[in-house]
Design a protein around this motif. Sequence first.
Motif, PDB file in Angstrom:
ATOM      1  N   VAL A  85      -1.130  13.892   9.092  1.00  0.00           N
ATOM      2  CA  VAL A  85      -0.176  12.956   9.693  1.00  0.00           C
ATOM      3  C   VAL A  85      -0.871  11.614   9.847  1.00  0.00           C
ATOM      4  O   VAL A  85      -1.984  11.534  10.382  1.00  0.00           O
ATOM      5  N   PHE A  86      -0.228  10.536   9.400  1.00  0.00           N
ATOM      6  CA  PHE A  86      -0.769   9.171   9.491  1.00  0.00           C
ATOM      7  C   PHE A  86      -0.257   8.504  10.754  1.00  0.00           C
ATOM      8  O   PHE A  86       0.945   8.439  10.962  1.00  0.00           O
ATOM      9  N   ALA A  87      -1.042   7.956  11.493  1.00  0.00           N
ATOM     10  CA  ALA A  87      -2.476   8.112  11.642  1.00  0.00           C
ATOM     11  C   ALA A  87      -2.738   7.791  13.090  1.00  0.00           C
ATOM     12  O   ALA A  87      -1.881   7.254  13.795  1.00  0.00           O
ATOM     13  N   TYR A  88      -3.937   8.090  13.564  1.00  0.00           N
ATOM     14  CA  TYR A  88      -4.378   7.709  14.902  1.00  0.00           C
ATOM     15  C   TYR A  88      -5.444   6.626  14.760  1.00  0.00           C
ATOM     16  O   TYR A  88      -6.130   6.546  13.739  1.00  0.00           O
ATOM     17  N   PHE A  89      -5.596   5.800  15.808  1.00  0.00           N
ATOM     18  CA  PHE A  89      -6.516   4.668  15.747  1.00  0.00           C
ATOM     19  C   PHE A  89      -7.335   4.607  17.034  1.00  0.00           C
ATOM     20  O   PHE A  89      -6.783   4.765  18.135  1.00  0.00           O
ATOM     21  N   ALA A  90      -8.646   4.421  16.848  1.00  0.00           N
ATOM     22  CA  ALA A  90      -9.552   4.404  18.000  1.00  0.00           C
ATOM     23  C   ALA A  90      -9.340   3.140  18.829  1.00  0.00           C
ATOM     24  O   ALA A  90      -9.390   2.020  18.310  1.00  0.00           O
ATOM     25  N   LYS A  91      -9.133   3.313  20.122  1.00  0.00           N
ATOM     26  CA  LYS A  91      -8.921   2.183  21.023  1.00  0.00           C
ATOM     27  C   LYS A  91     -10.235   1.619  21.552  1.00  0.00           C
ATOM     28  O   LYS A  91     -10.253   0.546  22.148  1.00  0.00           O
ATOM     29  N   GLN A  92     -11.316   2.364  21.327  1.00  0.00           N
ATOM     30  CA  GLN A  92     -12.630   1.955  21.819  1.00  0.00           C
ATOM     31  C   GLN A  92     -13.693   2.689  21.015  1.00  0.00           C
ATOM     32  O   GLN A  92     -13.387   3.635  20.291  1.00  0.00           O
ATOM     33  N   GLY A 136       9.109   8.631  -2.573  1.00  0.00           N
ATOM     34  CA  GLY A 136       8.561   7.321  -2.894  1.00  0.00           C
ATOM     35  C   GLY A 136       8.721   6.967  -4.360  1.00  0.00           C
ATOM     36  O   GLY A 136       7.867   6.298  -4.942  1.00  0.00           O
ATOM     37  N   SER A 137       9.831   7.381  -4.991  1.00  0.00           N
ATOM     38  CA  SER A 137      10.065   7.104  -6.400  1.00  0.00           C
ATOM     39  C   SER A 137      10.539   5.665  -6.588  1.00  0.00           C
ATOM     40  O   SER A 137      10.650   4.885  -5.638  1.00  0.00           O
ATOM     41  N   GLU A 138      10.862   5.305  -7.841  1.00  0.00           N
ATOM     42  CA  GLU A 138      11.319   3.945  -8.142  1.00  0.00           C
ATOM     43  C   GLU A 138      12.656   3.640  -7.466  1.00  0.00           C
ATOM     44  O   GLU A 138      12.972   2.478  -7.209  1.00  0.00           O
ATOM     45  N   THR A 139      13.441   4.670  -7.214  1.00  0.00           N
ATOM     46  CA  THR A 139      14.740   4.473  -6.570  1.00  0.00           C
ATOM     47  C   THR A 139      14.689   4.793  -5.078  1.00  0.00           C
ATOM     48  O   THR A 139      15.732   4.910  -4.434  1.00  0.00           O
ATOM     49  N   ALA A 140      13.495   4.939  -4.518  1.00  0.00           N
ATOM     50  CA  ALA A 140      13.355   5.343  -3.116  1.00  0.00           C
ATOM     51  C   ALA A 140      13.973   4.319  -2.168  1.00  0.00           C
ATOM     52  O   ALA A 140      14.574   4.686  -1.156  1.00  0.00           O
ATOM     53  N   ILE A 141      13.819   3.028  -2.483  1.00  0.00           N
ATOM     54  CA  ILE A 141      14.351   1.991  -1.594  1.00  0.00           C
ATOM     55  C   ILE A 141      15.873   2.078  -1.528  1.00  0.00           C
ATOM     56  O   ILE A 141      16.468   2.010  -0.443  1.00  0.00           O
ATOM     57  N   HIS A 165       0.843  -1.195   0.000  1.00  0.00           N
ATOM     58  CA  HIS A 165       0.000   0.000   0.000  1.00  0.00           C
ATOM     59  C   HIS A 165       0.880   1.247   0.000  1.00  0.00           C
ATOM     60  O   HIS A 165       1.886   1.304   0.732  1.00  0.00           O
ATOM     61  N   PRO A 166       0.570   2.257  -0.817  1.00  0.00           N
ATOM     62  CA  PRO A 166       1.441   3.444  -0.929  1.00  0.00           C
ATOM     63  C   PRO A 166       1.715   4.144   0.390  1.00  0.00           C
ATOM     64  O   PRO A 166       2.754   4.782   0.539  1.00  0.00           O
ATOM     65  N   LEU A 167       0.794   4.060   1.332  1.00  0.00           N
ATOM     66  CA  LEU A 167       0.961   4.761   2.597  1.00  0.00           C
ATOM     67  C   LEU A 167       1.501   3.871   3.706  1.00  0.00           C
ATOM     68  O   LEU A 167       1.638   4.322   4.850  1.00  0.00           O
ATOM     69  N   MET A 168       1.830   2.636   3.390  1.00  0.00           N
ATOM     70  CA  MET A 168       2.300   1.713   4.415  1.00  0.00           C
ATOM     71  C   MET A 168       3.568   2.210   5.128  1.00  0.00           C
ATOM     72  O   MET A 168       3.692   2.030   6.355  1.00  0.00           O
ATOM     73  N   PRO A 169       4.527   2.858   4.436  1.00  0.00           N
ATOM     74  CA  PRO A 169       5.699   3.369   5.173  1.00  0.00           C
ATOM     75  C   PRO A 169       5.330   4.347   6.274  1.00  0.00           C
ATOM     76  O   PRO A 169       6.050   4.462   7.267  1.00  0.00           O
ATOM     77  N   HIS A 170       4.227   5.070   6.097  1.00  0.00           N
ATOM     78  CA  HIS A 170       3.794   6.015   7.121  1.00  0.00           C
ATOM     79  C   HIS A 170       3.001   5.326   8.223  1.00  0.00           C
ATOM     80  O   HIS A 170       3.041   5.747   9.381  1.00  0.00           O
TER      81      HIS A 170
END
Length: 519
Positions: free
Chosen positions: A319-326, A213-218, A114-119
């Motif tokens: 900013v990625f990301a916050y997650f609901a705990k409840q 996040g280009s082709e040479t980003a890694i 997923h494109p945003l997985m690094p974040h």
Amino acid sequence: MTPENPSTAGPPDLAPDAGPGPALDAPPGCPAHGRGPGGLTRLYGPGAQDLKELYEELREKHGPVAPALLHDDVPVWVVLGHAENLHMVRTPSQFSRDSRTWTPLLDGMVKPDHPLMPHIAWQPICAHAEGDEHKRLRGAVTSALKAIDDRSLRRYINRSSQRLVNDFCEKGRAELIGQFVEHLPMAVMCHILGMPDEYSDRMVHAARDALKGSETAIASHAYVMEALTRLTALRRARPEADFAGHLVKHPAGLSDDEVREHLRLVLFAAYEATVNLLSNALRMVLTDPRFLARLSGGQMTVPEAVEQSLWDEPPFSTVFAYFAKQDTELGGQRISRGDGLLFAPAPGNVDPRVRPDLSANMQGNRSHLAFGGGPHECPGQDIGRAIAEVGVDALLARLPDVQLECDESELRWTTSIASRHLVGLPVHFEPRPQQDVIVQPTHGEVPRPRDSLPMIPPATTRATAPSGAAATGPAGAAEDAATQGATAAAAPAQEAGAPARPGTAAGAWRRFLVWWRGY
């Protein structure tokens, strides 16, 4: 609890419909073109070129918290309200940075590529940790940052700025993003971390490439990580009084992997944020008539202008990301346990409940969202401010007649959900000789006046004003020195016949300026 959502529109929860609706096949230009399953708005693709406008549409339809879709139609909440953003980041009992609880990830909707997985992907760093582990890791980072001497840092920023200006000052033209903005933060961060020898054009290119996040980003990311691995091993063998050395020696007992990962976190986060902050501040200097009038009139300092840019164009849009705990409620929306939420400084800073008039000056107001808040508030924000403030100040002192070489409408940006990055900032100015990077910067001869409003009045022109003018008196001369950032302005004023100032007072003023500004 946060204020109720004034709008009743929108789905009651974040789960999209299972099947694609007709909105998916809408033609370009149709209002539904950017819609996905369940009619939710996509934050990517053809319908999301102007995210600022899109956020305002979401605010009007859903209120301060709106449902939307990330890449691959992964559902997420966008927190658009100022108060709602603060509530989220300041309530760790309800919202976490640990993506391992994210329902779409657990359900297999978020693929490894997923494109945003690094974040989003969880990492063993303080930005994702909670509780005692967060205190341990965050404590080591903040302790290492507090060990940095502010005045010594500002002197280094000034010297680095002078070196960069020396590279193009004799040409009369420059492209400030590529020749100044993208280099200054990297030079300073390499110095802070403890690897000044690693700073080079290649390091700058590698950092920018990895963040794009280009082709040479890694490969670019690997190049940076190799440098940080060498630094970690070196400081483990021979600790010194730099950021890496303090991390290694901290009682929290960070492992080599933890040291290296936090070096990476600080380097990349600080670099990207400061590049955007510095470019936005310089763009304001060159294009905003309100800023020019206030700065040259003595009513707005460079630090105040930097703060204004943090309101108008924060370095990170979201900013990625916050997650609901409840299961909870935010902005009138029902948030389910495991839902993801985007912390969104850009739309939050223009919340009409906080800024009904966007043209109003925010001077002295630091309640923007640019550096986050709560347990994960940016610990290095003062370093970012220092780089932007000293960098802009040093550039203006050397090139007071600098002007944009194109129309403002011709400036181009690369835009993503995370940030807006100014691509280029071409300028022209009167060519000037190089200067010793150790001495106080000065613009030397009187520059040709700007076509519009002069940014910094030339010292010799002010000094030859008719007797009785404010600029020729002792107070006026001291005011010039403070406004221009060049304490040498006193000498030309006396040579031009201006009344002499008491030597003791002038020396005290200069010493005060050097102490206050750190260089």
